[in-house]
Write a protein that holds these residues in place. Sequence first.
Motif, PDB file in Angstrom:
ATOM      1  N   THR B  22       0.838  -1.195   0.000  1.00 10.99           N
ATOM      2  CA  THR B  22       0.000   0.000   0.000  1.00 10.99           C
ATOM      3  C   THR B  22       0.875   1.247   0.000  1.00 10.99           C
ATOM      4  N   PHE B  23       1.910   1.217   0.866  1.00 12.37           N
ATOM      5  CA  PHE B  23       2.790   2.379   1.008  1.00 12.37           C
ATOM      6  C   PHE B  23       3.500   2.677  -0.312  1.00 12.37           C
ATOM      7  N   SER B  24       4.080   1.632  -0.944  1.00 18.29           N
ATOM      8  CA  SER B  24       4.827   1.898  -2.176  1.00 18.29           C
ATOM      9  C   SER B  24       3.898   2.342  -3.304  1.00 18.29           C
ATOM     10  N   THR B  25       2.686   1.813  -3.314  1.00 23.07           N
ATOM     11  CA  THR B  25       1.726   2.242  -4.347  1.00 23.07           C
ATOM     12  C   THR B  25       1.400   3.722  -4.167  1.00 23.07           C
ATOM     13  N   MET B  26       1.129   4.083  -2.903  1.00 24.37           N
ATOM     14  CA  MET B  26       0.764   5.470  -2.637  1.00 24.37           C
ATOM     15  C   MET B  26       1.912   6.418  -2.966  1.00 24.37           C
ATOM     16  N   LEU B  27       3.137   5.936  -2.751  1.00 30.12           N
ATOM     17  CA  LEU B  27       4.316   6.746  -3.045  1.00 30.12           C
ATOM     18  C   LEU B  27       4.354   7.095  -4.539  1.00 30.12           C
ATOM     19  N   ILE B  28       4.103   6.088  -5.366  1.00 34.82           N
ATOM     20  CA  ILE B  28       4.136   6.303  -6.824  1.00 34.82           C
ATOM     21  C   ILE B  28       2.975   7.199  -7.252  1.00 34.82           C
ATOM     22  N   ILE B  29       1.797   6.945  -6.686  1.00 36.86           N
ATOM     23  CA  ILE B  29       0.630   7.769  -7.038  1.00 36.86           C
ATOM     24  C   ILE B  29       0.891   9.228  -6.639  1.00 36.86           C
ATOM     25  N   CYS B  30       1.473   9.403  -5.441  1.00 31.29           N
ATOM     26  CA  CYS B  30       1.781  10.767  -4.972  1.00 31.29           C
ATOM     27  C   CYS B  30       2.743  11.445  -5.943  1.00 31.29           C
ATOM     28  N   ALA B  31       3.780  10.704  -6.367  1.00 31.33           N
ATOM     29  CA  ALA B  31       4.775  11.296  -7.264  1.00 31.33           C
ATOM     30  C   ALA B  31       4.106  11.756  -8.561  1.00 31.33           C
ATOM     31  N   THR B  32       3.243  10.914  -9.135  1.00 33.80           N
ATOM     32  CA  THR B  32       2.598  11.313 -10.391  1.00 33.80           C
ATOM     33  C   THR B  32       1.646  12.486 -10.155  1.00 33.80           C
ATOM     34  N   PHE B 184      -3.462   1.809 -13.475  1.00 28.30           N
ATOM     35  CA  PHE B 184      -2.763   0.545 -13.670  1.00 28.30           C
ATOM     36  C   PHE B 184      -2.035   0.130 -12.382  1.00 28.30           C
ATOM     37  N   ILE B 185      -1.383   1.093 -11.743  1.00 21.10           N
ATOM     38  CA  ILE B 185      -0.620   0.785 -10.523  1.00 21.10           C
ATOM     39  C   ILE B 185      -1.560   0.319  -9.407  1.00 21.10           C
ATOM     40  N   ILE B 186      -2.633   1.070  -9.194  1.00 21.53           N
ATOM     41  CA  ILE B 186      -3.592   0.692  -8.137  1.00 21.53           C
ATOM     42  C   ILE B 186      -4.214  -0.658  -8.476  1.00 21.53           C
ATOM     43  N   ILE B 224      -9.608   4.430  -0.742  1.00 21.66           N
ATOM     44  CA  ILE B 224      -8.849   5.014   0.376  1.00 21.66           C
ATOM     45  C   ILE B 224      -7.423   5.315  -0.088  1.00 21.66           C
ATOM     46  N   MET B 225      -6.834   4.365  -0.831  1.00 19.77           N
ATOM     47  CA  MET B 225      -5.470   4.571  -1.323  1.00 19.77           C
ATOM     48  C   MET B 225      -5.385   5.825  -2.199  1.00 19.77           C
ATOM     49  N   GLY B 226      -6.358   5.948  -3.116  1.00 25.67           N
ATOM     50  CA  GLY B 226      -6.370   7.090  -4.025  1.00 25.67           C
ATOM     51  C   GLY B 226      -6.576   8.390  -3.281  1.00 25.67           C
ATOM     52  N   LEU B 227      -7.511   8.361  -2.319  1.00 26.49           N
ATOM     53  CA  LEU B 227      -7.855   9.567  -1.575  1.00 26.49           C
ATOM     54  C   LEU B 227      -6.685  10.015  -0.693  1.00 26.49           C
ATOM     55  N   LEU B 228      -6.063   9.052  -0.006  1.00 26.89           N
ATOM     56  CA  LEU B 228      -4.913   9.393   0.854  1.00 26.89           C
ATOM     57  C   LEU B 228      -3.776   9.966   0.008  1.00 26.89           C
ATOM     58  N   SER B 229      -3.526   9.339  -1.143  1.00 32.18           N
ATOM     59  CA  SER B 229      -2.472   9.838  -2.030  1.00 32.18           C
ATOM     60  C   SER B 229      -2.780  11.274  -2.440  1.00 32.18           C
ATOM     61  N   ALA B 230      -4.068  11.533  -2.732  1.00 33.69           N
ATOM     62  CA  ALA B 230      -4.473  12.878  -3.151  1.00 33.69           C
ATOM     63  C   ALA B 230      -4.200  13.885  -2.042  1.00 33.69           C
ATOM     64  N   VAL B 284     -11.729   2.776 -10.150  1.00 35.88           N
ATOM     65  CA  VAL B 284     -11.632   2.085 -11.446  1.00 35.88           C
ATOM     66  C   VAL B 284     -10.551   1.004 -11.393  1.00 35.88           C
ATOM     67  N   GLY B 285      -9.414   1.347 -10.779  1.00 36.48           N
ATOM     68  CA  GLY B 285      -8.305   0.390 -10.679  1.00 36.48           C
ATOM     69  C   GLY B 285      -8.728  -0.889  -9.979  1.00 36.48           C
ATOM     70  N   SER B 286      -9.430  -0.764  -8.863  1.00 37.89           N
ATOM     71  CA  SER B 286      -9.824  -1.990  -8.151  1.00 37.89           C
ATOM     72  C   SER B 286     -10.958  -2.722  -8.860  1.00 37.89           C
ATOM     73  N   ALA B 287     -11.859  -1.956  -9.483  1.00 37.19           N
ATOM     74  CA  ALA B 287     -12.961  -2.612 -10.200  1.00 37.19           C
ATOM     75  C   ALA B 287     -12.411  -3.501 -11.316  1.00 37.19           C
ATOM     76  N   ILE B 288     -11.351  -3.034 -11.978  1.00 38.41           N
ATOM     77  CA  ILE B 288     -10.745  -3.825 -13.065  1.00 38.41           C
ATOM     78  C   ILE B 288     -10.184  -5.135 -12.500  1.00 38.41           C
ATOM     79  N   SER B 289      -9.495  -5.044 -11.359  1.00 33.88           N
ATOM     80  CA  SER B 289      -8.827  -6.225 -10.803  1.00 33.88           C
ATOM     81  C   SER B 289      -9.790  -7.280 -10.293  1.00 33.88           C
TER      82      SER B 289
END
Lengths: 226, 296
Positions: B22-32, B184-186, B224-230, B284-289
């Motif tokens: 979760t942490f590494s995903t959020m890190l990448i989302i934050c960077a983008t 894609f990352i999420i 939650i991941m997307g929102l926290l990253s935001a 959308v990311g989780s719905a795809i998975s």
Amino acid sequence: MIEFSNVNKKYDHDVVALEDINIKIEKGEFVFLVGPSGSGKSTFLKLMVKEEEATSGSIIVNNTNINKLKQKDIPYLRRKIGFVFQDFRLLYDRTVAENIIFALRVVEATEKDIKYQVKSVLELVGLSGKENFYPNQLSGGEQQRISLARALATKPPIIIADEPTGNLDPKTADEIFKTLLDINARGTTILVVTHAKDIVDGLNKRVIALDHGKVVRDDARGGYVK
Amino acid sequence: MTTNTYLIKEGYDNLKKHGSKTFSTMLIICATMIVLGIFIILLQNVNKNVETVKKEQGFQAFISDAATETEIDYIKDSIQIIQGVKDIKYIDKDMAFEDAKSVFSGQEYLLEGLQKVKPFPASFVIKFNDINDASVIKTQVEKVEGITKVKYNEATIEAVITISNIANIFLLGLGTVMLIVSTFIISNTIKLAVYSNKREIYIMRYIGATNSFIRKPFIIEGAIMGLLSALISFVIISIGYVVIYARLPKVGTSLGIFGFMPYSQLWYQVLGIFVLIGLFVGIVGSAISIRKYLKV
């Protein structure tokens, strides 16, 4: 309660799994489904819960013609059937009570129902006082009782037990069957797939035997072999 | 606990269970998101300055030297009634000469001897409400009797519009790429979460869980991941902008032309866009998975 009429099931490459099956199981019956591996027992169960579609014929489960059942209604069919597996299929990171609560959450039970049902089914399977244990802290027989309690929690009219004692010693197996008989005595229809010859012979219940996808025997009171 | 509270709790528990992922995903989302945020802020500043330029731009309509005062008044009236004209200012020959002097500042000797002749014609500086009406207004002004020539700075206006369009298209492109990458990352992270919950999902299906019941905890986890990253990206970019803004020269701003916008005019746009994007990529990311696990 369960009715298969002229049911055929073919897999890819024309592999015949079931051929012209006609079986009727009434409400409150206790039925053994026996037969060698590959005889079609698993396919029979899969058709009942619509995990597989019949190639032809009609299947009625709990007054529902499942041939006509839409994808979105499958969960509601499955709520009418409690499943007990040979390998228990428990959640090992949750306690005994949490495993049962899990099933009740799935059917969106109320908080009051959850509390009542957990206590009631644990009593029924003889696991009172073990609520806060984790499955791994209990014996194989006790784990199968959790699985049984979970299947019962949602009060289904039908219980299917797929080799419920396959992994258990004879004494424990006997106890599990005693519990199944208790449940049956309360009106629940029970279908047991098993290789436990002694138990089938000892209970003298209805036995349906499958071989090569066909019903080869349907005795109102029979043994494991004719 | 209601079913929904339970599902939210399950989603949150999933998030904790896969802490490092979760942490590494959020890190990448934050960077983008931060990269995107920088471009949003830059674009907002470009757009604001483009607006300023658009407003300040006008054109100059020159009047014949022979025009009498009455004729000049007539020209003024004729221009004022043209639709879209915001402001009109008369520059007489004296003022035109003074303007020329400021242009030739330091080389005033070039204008020596011209004081009496006053060779620069009187004119009107015409400003308009909307840059897009410029050419229509120009044609109408040209038709007014007594106007000799209309000088219209088309090159500047077009350049400004082009810059603004390119910047907007670039941001749209960047935003799209960022959306796809983040989704894609999420989606990948949720795929792992789904995989590690395979057993639960299998049991749930046998017990009679509806698809939405199975799906919700994962959707909530993604959201939650997307929102926290935001929110994290928003805090970082806000601090960054405020610190940099404090160090920027404010000359442009005080003159009312080029200058950076204060953060008070920007933060809600950045926050709004981040939250929307965060929720979108998470859901959308989780719905795809989860889709393929819901069959049967």
